[in-house]
Structure formats: structure tokens, C-alpha cells
Design an enzyme around this catalytic site. Structure first.
Site, PDB file in Angstrom:
ATOM      1  N   ASP A  75     106.514  21.471 -63.436  1.00 38.63           N
ATOM      2  CA  ASP A  75     105.249  20.962 -63.950  1.00 38.63           C
ATOM      3  C   ASP A  75     104.077  21.320 -63.041  1.00 38.63           C
ATOM      4  O   ASP A  75     102.968  21.586 -63.513  1.00 38.63           O
ATOM      5  CB  ASP A  75     105.327  19.443 -64.124  1.00 38.63           C
ATOM      6  CG  ASP A  75     106.180  19.041 -65.317  1.00 38.63           C
ATOM      7  OD1 ASP A  75     106.552  19.924 -66.111  1.00 38.63           O
ATOM      8  OD2 ASP A  75     106.472  17.836 -65.454  1.00 38.63           O
ATOM      9  N   ARG A 177      90.309  -4.255 -54.030  1.00 39.36           N
ATOM     10  CA  ARG A 177      91.021  -3.990 -52.781  1.00 39.36           C
ATOM     11  C   ARG A 177      92.441  -3.595 -53.153  1.00 39.36           C
ATOM     12  O   ARG A 177      93.161  -4.347 -53.813  1.00 39.36           O
ATOM     13  CB  ARG A 177      91.028  -5.210 -51.862  1.00 39.36           C
ATOM     14  CG  ARG A 177      89.657  -5.630 -51.380  1.00 39.36           C
ATOM     15  CD  ARG A 177      89.742  -6.741 -50.327  1.00 39.36           C
ATOM     16  NE  ARG A 177      90.257  -6.205 -49.053  1.00 39.36           N
ATOM     17  CZ  ARG A 177      91.335  -6.662 -48.428  1.00 39.36           C
ATOM     18  NH1 ARG A 177      92.053  -7.639 -48.955  1.00 39.36           N
ATOM     19  NH2 ARG A 177      91.716  -6.137 -47.279  1.00 39.36           N
ATOM     20  N   THR A 190     102.192  10.093 -67.589  1.00 44.71           N
ATOM     21  CA  THR A 190     103.625  10.064 -67.284  1.00 44.71           C
ATOM     22  C   THR A 190     103.918  10.569 -65.874  1.00 44.71           C
ATOM     23  O   THR A 190     105.077  10.818 -65.535  1.00 44.71           O
ATOM     24  CB  THR A 190     104.422  10.901 -68.306  1.00 44.71           C
ATOM     25  OG1 THR A 190     103.851  12.211 -68.397  1.00 44.71           O
ATOM     26  CG2 THR A 190     104.394  10.244 -69.681  1.00 44.71           C
ATOM     27  N   ALA A 191     102.885  10.709 -65.051  1.00 44.97           N
ATOM     28  CA  ALA A 191     103.060  11.160 -63.669  1.00 44.97           C
ATOM     29  C   ALA A 191     102.898   9.964 -62.725  1.00 44.97           C
ATOM     30  O   ALA A 191     103.530   8.929 -62.919  1.00 44.97           O
ATOM     31  CB  ALA A 191     102.069  12.281 -63.369  1.00 44.97           C
ATOM     32  N   TYR A 192     102.066  10.097 -61.697  1.00 46.41           N
ATOM     33  CA  TYR A 192     101.882   9.035 -60.702  1.00 46.41           C
ATOM     34  C   TYR A 192     101.477   7.720 -61.357  1.00 46.41           C
ATOM     35  O   TYR A 192     101.911   6.635 -60.952  1.00 46.41           O
ATOM     36  CB  TYR A 192     100.836   9.488 -59.693  1.00 46.41           C
ATOM     37  CG  TYR A 192     100.691   8.647 -58.447  1.00 46.41           C
ATOM     38  CD1 TYR A 192     101.606   7.648 -58.115  1.00 46.41           C
ATOM     39  CD2 TYR A 192      99.629   8.880 -57.578  1.00 46.41           C
ATOM     40  CE1 TYR A 192     101.455   6.899 -56.962  1.00 46.41           C
ATOM     41  CE2 TYR A 192      99.469   8.138 -56.422  1.00 46.41           C
ATOM     42  CZ  TYR A 192     100.380   7.142 -56.120  1.00 46.41           C
ATOM     43  OH  TYR A 192     100.221   6.406 -54.978  1.00 46.41           O
ATOM     44  N   ALA A 193     100.649   7.789 -62.401  1.00 47.90           N
ATOM     45  CA  ALA A 193     100.188   6.575 -63.073  1.00 47.90           C
ATOM     46  C   ALA A 193     101.351   5.758 -63.621  1.00 47.90           C
ATOM     47  O   ALA A 193     101.337   4.519 -63.568  1.00 47.90           O
ATOM     48  CB  ALA A 193      99.220   6.937 -64.197  1.00 47.90           C
TER      49      ALA A 193
END
Length: 300
Positions: A75, A177, A190-193
Site C-alpha cells: 500500500d 490534549r 482503514t489505516a492509522y485512523a
């Protein structure tokens, strides 16, 4: 069967530092050329594998000359080439030679059969959105970048929490914060999120998702915004805060820097084999429905 435009010039791109990639690239090039297509190679790929007999082009030259780019890799390779070719609207075909393969959806074992059919016009097409971001310091832009997946503002591993002031369309949303904030496209959802408990957005959904990373307040939850939103993230506290774009380029930030993010005017066409299903990709990659009740369900 969906019949689209038949291509003439095909660019091949590979992750050049991947062991064992030279043979499948050479095999695919020969397979495509035998069917009458003109084959060119991305310059770094050509140098790495020694693709004698084929022109070697820069990404800009590929954008100007090639009708389609076939990417053999993971990817990350697809994301990088997509960003570079976005201004040229060059369609991408992704062959998975990596691990996860959310957006490189053709198995390498099937490429010699599937890719020629797609190049002959049998494919399904979709447009993927990108983000464009700029960093503003003391009222002046100092850095611009495109992101296919996400723009991520986060702290370094050894500093305290970052303090961020977030506004949307010029209206204050909140002070946060946290360890950081992810601004993701539907492709990037569908990645880091996703690993930060964000929602999955269908690639054709018109949206941008904001996902806090380990927020101090549990009430700080992900939110999906319209894709014409203009997002501003100001650094109001914390040390060693940085921003990255698709995890492939990084910039250190200073107090009061602002990261401005919006949908890019560019989109990237993805081409898929006929019968492609985004839901099948989710089911396979996320291991949903591991024990289907019938073969019909498994193939849907």
C-alpha cells in the site's frame, strides 16, 4: 462485464528495494508487451531491477506519457505513486506484493491473467480523494504536501501530551490534549485512523474524519466532517510535536504553528478487476465473517 477505455502505454512501478521483485516485474512486462502494449518503467524501479529494453521515466514523464500505471508492491508504494501522479489523473492498478494490501487488491499470483484483461478495457473505475495540507508559521506558509491516507499531528515518543486548538471552516471546535490528531480520507480510514478507534468510511463517501490519538478526555471522540471542510490545527502546547503525511514525509512543528488541511482538487483513479467488492476487501483484510454460513456468502 464493464468495458472501459483500452490503454496503449503502460507504466510499471515496483518497490525497488524489495527482494525478489525483479522477476515478477520482468514477467509482467513481457506478458503485457506480448499483447501489443507499450511498456515503460518508473526510473527508480528500472535502475533497481535492470529493466533493459524498456524506457525509464520519472513520475512526471509517466504522467505525461502513460495511459495507466501498474504498481507492484504494498500500500505504501501505491500511496507514494498516487500522490506523484495525482496532477496527471493517471489511473492506477495495484498488485499486492506487500503484507496487508488494502488498496493493492490484485494478488501477485493472478496478475498475468487479470492485468491484461484490465488493460484491454475490462475493469471497474473509482475516484479516490486526497488531502492537501500546508504549515503556516508566523503568518507565512512554510511547507505544502499532499496526503492520500492521512495528515497526522503527533508528539514524539518521549515528550508529554500535545495541546491542539482545532477549528473547522473558521469556527472553533475544541482544544484537545492528546498524543495527536489524525485527519484522514475515506481511503485512510482503514489505516492509522482505524487503529485509533476511528470509523471506516466507504471510499465513495464524501467525508473527512478527525480521530484523536489517546486523548486526555474520554469525551474527545472521532468526528466525520463534510469533505469541503477547511480544518486548522494550531499547536498551543507541548514539546517535540511533528506532522507527517501518509507516514512518508515528516516536518517538525513549533509552538503556534498551524496545520491547514482541506480536500485536494486532485483525485486519483483506481482501477479494479470486474466484480471488485470493497466489502470483500474489508472481510478478508479485517477477518470478518471467518466462518461463513455458505460459499455464496463467502464470495459476495
Amino acid at each position: 462485464m464493464k468495458i472501459g477505455h483500452q490503454f496503449h502505454t503502460v507504466a510499471l512501478v515496483g518497490r525497488s528495494n524489495t527482494p525478489g521483485i525483479a522477476e515478477p516485474l520482468a514477467s509482467l512486462a513481457a506478458c503485457i508487451a506480448k499483447r501489443g502494449f507499450e511498456v515503460v518503467f518508473e526510473a527508480d524501479t528500472a535502475q533497481a531491477i535492470g529493466s533493459a529494453g524498456y524506457p525509464a521515466l520519472t513520475p512526471a514523464e509517466i504522467g505525461a506519457r502513460a495511459d495507466v500505471a501498474v504498481v507492484l508492491g504494498g500500500d505504501g508504494t501505491m500511496l507514494g505513486m498516487g500522490r506523484q501522479l495525482a496532477p496527471y489523473k493517471t489511473p492506477l492498478i495495484g498488485i499486492n506484493h506487500g503484507r496487508l494490501g488494502f488498496i493493492t487488491d490484485i494478488p501477485a499470483s493472478d496478475m498475468r491473467e487479470v492485468v491484461p484483461m484490465m488493460l484491454a478495457g475490462s475493469y471497474e473505475r473509482e475516484e479516490r480523494t486526497l488531502l492537501e495540507a500546508r504549515i503556516v508559521r508566523n503568518g507565512e506558509p512554510i511547507y505544502h504536501a499532499l496526503a492520500f491516507n492521512d495528515v497526522v499531528v503527533n508528539r514524539s515518543g518521549f515528550s508529554g501530551m500535545a495541546e491542539l486548538r482545532v477549528s473547522v471552516d473558521g469556527r472553533f471546535m475544541y482544544n484537545q490534549r492528546s498524543d495527536g490528531l489524525i485527519v484522514a480520507t475515506p481511503t485512510g480510514s482503514t489505516a492509522y485512523a482505524l487503529s485509533s478507534q476511528g470509523p471506516i468510511l466507504h471510499p465513495q463517501l464524501q467525508g473527512i474524519v478527525l480521530v484523536p490519538i489517546a486523548p486526555h478526555a474520554l469525551s474527545n471522540r472521532p468526528i466525520v466532517l463534510p469533505d469541503d471542510s477547511k480544518i486548522a490545527i494550531q499547536i498551543i502546547g507541548g514539546r517535540d510535536v511533528n506532522v507527517n503525511f501518509d507516514m512518508q514525509s515528516f516536518t517538525a512543528l513549533e509552538l503556534n504553528d498551524t496545520i491547514e488541511v482541506r480536500r485536494s482538487k486532485h483525485t486519483v483513479p483506481f482501477l479494479h478487476p470486474v466484480g471488485y467488492s470493497y466489502y470483500a476487501t474489508l472481510r478478508k483484510k479485517l477477518h470478518w465473517n471467518e466462518h461463513p454460513s455458505s460459499e455464496e456468502d463467502d464470495d459476495a
